[in-house]
Design a protein around this motif. Sequence first.
Motif, PDB file in Angstrom:
ATOM      1  N   ARG A  35       0.750  -8.865 -19.082  1.00 22.72           N
ATOM      2  CA  ARG A  35      -0.459  -8.236 -18.503  1.00 22.72           C
ATOM      3  C   ARG A  35      -1.597  -9.243 -18.390  1.00 22.72           C
ATOM      4  O   ARG A  35      -2.331  -9.271 -17.412  1.00 22.72           O
ATOM      5  CB  ARG A  35      -0.919  -7.045 -19.348  1.00 22.72           C
ATOM      6  CG  ARG A  35      -0.132  -5.781 -19.059  1.00 22.72           C
ATOM      7  CD  ARG A  35      -0.858  -4.522 -19.488  1.00 22.72           C
ATOM      8  NE  ARG A  35      -2.234  -4.411 -19.054  1.00 22.72           N
ATOM      9  CZ  ARG A  35      -2.646  -4.076 -17.818  1.00 22.72           C
ATOM     10  NH1 ARG A  35      -1.758  -3.845 -16.885  1.00 22.72           N
ATOM     11  NH2 ARG A  35      -3.921  -3.982 -17.532  1.00 22.72           N
ATOM     12  N   MET A  36      -1.753 -10.074 -19.399  1.00 23.35           N
ATOM     13  CA  MET A  36      -2.814 -11.081 -19.380  1.00 23.35           C
ATOM     14  C   MET A  36      -2.635 -12.051 -18.217  1.00 23.35           C
ATOM     15  O   MET A  36      -3.625 -12.549 -17.666  1.00 23.35           O
ATOM     16  CB  MET A  36      -2.838 -11.857 -20.695  1.00 23.35           C
ATOM     17  CG  MET A  36      -3.431 -11.066 -21.844  1.00 23.35           C
ATOM     18  SD  MET A  36      -3.332 -11.940 -23.423  1.00 23.35           S
ATOM     19  CE  MET A  36      -4.355 -13.351 -23.083  1.00 23.35           C
ATOM     20  N   GLY A  38      -1.797 -11.325 -15.278  1.00 23.48           N
ATOM     21  CA  GLY A  38      -2.504 -10.702 -14.162  1.00 23.48           C
ATOM     22  C   GLY A  38      -4.005 -10.778 -14.317  1.00 23.48           C
ATOM     23  O   GLY A  38      -4.733 -11.053 -13.361  1.00 23.48           O
ATOM     24  N   GLU A  39      -4.483 -10.560 -15.513  1.00 25.55           N
ATOM     25  CA  GLU A  39      -5.925 -10.612 -15.773  1.00 25.55           C
ATOM     26  C   GLU A  39      -6.493 -12.006 -15.525  1.00 25.55           C
ATOM     27  O   GLU A  39      -7.646 -12.151 -15.147  1.00 25.55           O
ATOM     28  CB  GLU A  39      -6.207 -10.161 -17.206  1.00 25.55           C
ATOM     29  CG  GLU A  39      -5.893  -8.688 -17.434  1.00 25.55           C
ATOM     30  CD  GLU A  39      -5.885  -8.299 -18.898  1.00 25.55           C
ATOM     31  OE1 GLU A  39      -6.333  -9.106 -19.749  1.00 25.55           O
ATOM     32  OE2 GLU A  39      -5.424  -7.185 -19.200  1.00 25.55           O
ATOM     33  N   TYR A  40      -5.675 -13.033 -15.749  1.00 26.50           N
ATOM     34  CA  TYR A  40      -6.119 -14.417 -15.551  1.00 26.50           C
ATOM     35  C   TYR A  40      -5.822 -14.945 -14.156  1.00 26.50           C
ATOM     36  O   TYR A  40      -6.021 -16.125 -13.887  1.00 26.50           O
ATOM     37  CB  TYR A  40      -5.499 -15.333 -16.605  1.00 26.50           C
ATOM     38  CG  TYR A  40      -6.152 -15.182 -17.957  1.00 26.50           C
ATOM     39  CD1 TYR A  40      -7.446 -15.629 -18.183  1.00 26.50           C
ATOM     40  CD2 TYR A  40      -5.480 -14.563 -19.002  1.00 26.50           C
ATOM     41  CE1 TYR A  40      -8.053 -15.473 -19.420  1.00 26.50           C
ATOM     42  CE2 TYR A  40      -6.078 -14.403 -20.236  1.00 26.50           C
ATOM     43  CZ  TYR A  40      -7.357 -14.866 -20.444  1.00 26.50           C
ATOM     44  OH  TYR A  40      -7.954 -14.705 -21.668  1.00 26.50           O
ATOM     45  N   GLY A  41      -5.330 -14.089 -13.273  1.00 29.25           N
ATOM     46  CA  GLY A  41      -5.150 -14.492 -11.887  1.00 29.25           C
ATOM     47  C   GLY A  41      -3.859 -15.231 -11.566  1.00 29.25           C
ATOM     48  O   GLY A  41      -3.764 -15.879 -10.529  1.00 29.25           O
ATOM     49  N   ASP A  62       3.055  -4.618 -14.436  1.00 29.68           N
ATOM     50  CA  ASP A  62       2.069  -3.578 -14.720  1.00 29.68           C
ATOM     51  C   ASP A  62       0.661  -4.025 -14.308  1.00 29.68           C
ATOM     52  O   ASP A  62      -0.172  -3.200 -13.945  1.00 29.68           O
ATOM     53  CB  ASP A  62       2.099  -3.228 -16.210  1.00 29.68           C
ATOM     54  CG  ASP A  62       1.286  -1.999 -16.538  1.00 29.68           C
ATOM     55  OD1 ASP A  62       1.554  -0.925 -15.954  1.00 29.68           O
ATOM     56  OD2 ASP A  62       0.361  -2.113 -17.369  1.00 29.68           O
ATOM     57  N   ALA A  63       0.432  -5.345 -14.336  1.00 32.66           N
ATOM     58  CA  ALA A  63      -0.869  -5.899 -13.938  1.00 32.66           C
ATOM     59  C   ALA A  63      -0.894  -6.277 -12.459  1.00 32.66           C
ATOM     60  O   ALA A  63      -1.853  -6.887 -11.997  1.00 32.66           O
ATOM     61  CB  ALA A  63      -1.194  -7.116 -14.794  1.00 32.66           C
TER      62      ALA A  63
END
Length: 117
Positions: A35-36, A38-41, A62-63
């Motif tokens: 998931r991270m 996705g959060e970090y691009g 999920d991200a």
Amino acid sequence: MTEQKSPQPRRTIAVLGEMYELGDEAPAAHFGVGRMAGEYGIDFVIAVGGELAKQLALGAADAGVDAAIVADNETATELLNKMIQPNDIVLCKGSRGGMRWQIAQALTGQEITGILH
């Protein structure tokens, strides 16, 4: 007047291996790392390994990040060689025992080394 070509977009591809010795929290930790991404691009995740790699890929998906699951470094390298484009950035990370540096060595034409070599 000559028309300039715009550069290819830069993608970030993360090659993530399983993290060993996390105990009972391992599945959730792997999902969270995915998931991270996705959060970090991160644009694409290649998860290397078995059951825990599946959690990495599921977390990435999920991200909203496209992901692939492969069994080993050799297969990850083959996939990268097929998909990598100029300007792409490839990040490799995992436990020392997974020897993800072998992927970087293969991509840069270096000798493939093990833990003791």
